[in-house]
Scaffold this motif. Structure first.
Motif, mmCIF file in Angstrom:
data_model
loop_
_atom_site.group_PDB
_atom_site.id
_atom_site.type_symbol
_atom_site.label_atom_id
_atom_site.label_comp_id
_atom_site.label_asym_id
_atom_site.label_seq_id
_atom_site.Cartn_x
_atom_site.Cartn_y
_atom_site.Cartn_z
ATOM 1 N N TYR A 173 0.830 -1.201 0.000
ATOM 2 C CA TYR A 173 0.000 0.000 0.000
ATOM 3 C C TYR A 173 0.869 1.258 0.000
ATOM 4 O O TYR A 173 0.605 2.207 -0.727
ATOM 5 N N GLU A 174 1.922 1.252 0.809
ATOM 6 C CA GLU A 174 2.830 2.397 0.880
ATOM 7 C C GLU A 174 3.476 2.659 -0.483
ATOM 8 O O GLU A 174 3.564 3.797 -0.936
ATOM 9 N N GLU A 175 3.909 1.602 -1.160
ATOM 10 C CA GLU A 175 4.532 1.743 -2.484
ATOM 11 C C GLU A 175 3.526 2.216 -3.530
ATOM 12 O O GLU A 175 3.854 3.034 -4.391
ATOM 13 N N LEU A 176 2.301 1.716 -3.478
ATOM 14 C CA LEU A 176 1.249 2.151 -4.389
ATOM 15 C C LEU A 176 1.012 3.646 -4.242
ATOM 16 O O LEU A 176 0.946 4.379 -5.238
ATOM 17 N N LEU A 177 0.911 4.090 -3.000
ATOM 18 C CA LEU A 177 0.664 5.507 -2.754
ATOM 19 C C LEU A 177 1.865 6.352 -3.196
ATOM 20 O O LEU A 177 1.692 7.393 -3.840
ATOM 21 N N ALA A 178 3.064 5.897 -2.891
ATOM 22 C CA ALA A 178 4.272 6.639 -3.275
ATOM 23 C C ALA A 178 4.383 6.757 -4.791
ATOM 24 O O ALA A 178 4.769 7.808 -5.313
ATOM 25 N N ALA A 179 4.021 5.697 -5.507
ATOM 26 C CA ALA A 179 4.058 5.721 -6.973
ATOM 27 C C ALA A 179 3.087 6.748 -7.545
ATOM 28 O O ALA A 179 3.247 7.193 -8.685
ATOM 29 N N ILE A 210 1.853 10.196 -3.219
ATOM 30 C CA ILE A 210 1.312 10.388 -1.870
ATOM 31 C C ILE A 210 2.261 9.751 -0.861
ATOM 32 O O ILE A 210 2.524 8.553 -0.907
ATOM 33 N N SER A 211 2.769 10.566 0.040
ATOM 34 C CA SER A 211 3.658 10.086 1.086
ATOM 35 C C SER A 211 2.837 9.337 2.134
ATOM 36 O O SER A 211 1.772 9.795 2.538
ATOM 37 N N ALA A 212 3.349 8.185 2.557
ATOM 38 C CA ALA A 212 2.635 7.374 3.542
ATOM 39 C C ALA A 212 3.613 6.861 4.586
ATOM 40 O O ALA A 212 4.821 6.818 4.359
ATOM 41 N N ALA A 213 3.087 6.464 5.714
ATOM 42 C CA ALA A 213 3.875 5.880 6.791
ATOM 43 C C ALA A 213 3.150 4.629 7.273
ATOM 44 O O ALA A 213 1.949 4.482 7.084
ATOM 45 N N LEU A 258 -0.725 5.177 7.103
ATOM 46 C CA LEU A 258 -1.071 6.551 7.424
ATOM 47 C C LEU A 258 -0.698 7.498 6.290
ATOM 48 O O LEU A 258 0.337 7.320 5.650
ATOM 49 N N VAL A 259 -1.547 8.481 6.055
ATOM 50 C CA VAL A 259 -1.292 9.531 5.062
ATOM 51 C C VAL A 259 -1.699 10.873 5.671
ATOM 52 O O VAL A 259 -2.389 10.914 6.673
ATOM 53 N N SER A 260 -1.289 11.945 5.015
ATOM 54 C CA SER A 260 -1.728 13.261 5.492
ATOM 55 C C SER A 260 -3.225 13.391 5.259
ATOM 56 O O SER A 260 -3.782 12.785 4.340
#
Length: 102
Positions: free
Chosen positions: A33-39, A42-45, A60-62
Motif C-alpha cells: 500500500y505504501e509503495e502504491l501511494l508513493a508511486a 502520496i507520502s505514507a507511513a 497513514l497519510v496526510s
C-alpha cells in the motif's frame, strides 16, 4: 543572562498530521500500500498496531491526501479480489472439469 530557545518550526519544518487510511494484516501488505501511494505521489507511513481487532499495521497519510489515498487502496483491493476470483485455484479446477480436451 537570558536564555533563548531556537524555534525549529521557523526553519522550514512543517508538522503534518497523519490519519489512518487502511489497516493491513501483515507488514508486506502495508508496504505494498505504501509503495502504491508513493508511486502516485502520496507520502505514507506505516505504524505497527498492538492489541487491536483490525490488521496489525496501520497505513497513514496526510489528511489532505486521505480521500485520494483511500480511493487508490480500495481500487487495488477490488482488482486483487477480481484476480482471485478469476484466476483462483477453484476457478481453474472448474474450467478443467468443464472442458473436454479429447
Amino acid at each position: 543572562m537570558s536564555s533563548k530557545r531556537k524555534n525549529t518550526r521557523s526553519r522550514g519544518y512543517v508538522a503534518v498530521d497523519y490519519v489512518t487510511v487502511a489497516f493491513a494484516e501483515d507488514r508486506e501488505l502495508a508496504r505494498q500500500y505504501e509503495e502504491l501511494l508513493a508511486a502516485n505521489g502520496i507520502s505514507a507511513a506505516i505504524k505497527k498496531q498492538d492489541g487491536t481487532e483490525f490488521g496489525s499495521y496501520a497505513v497513514l497519510v496526510s489528511e489532505e491526501n486521505l480521500e485520494e489515498a483511500h480511493y487508490m487502496i480500495e481500487s487495488e483491493r477490488s482488482m486483487d479480489t477480481l484476480f482471485d476470483i478469476s484466476f483462483g485455484d477453484d476457478a481453474f479446477t472448474d474450467l478443467e472439469a468443464d472442458t473436454d480436451f479429447d
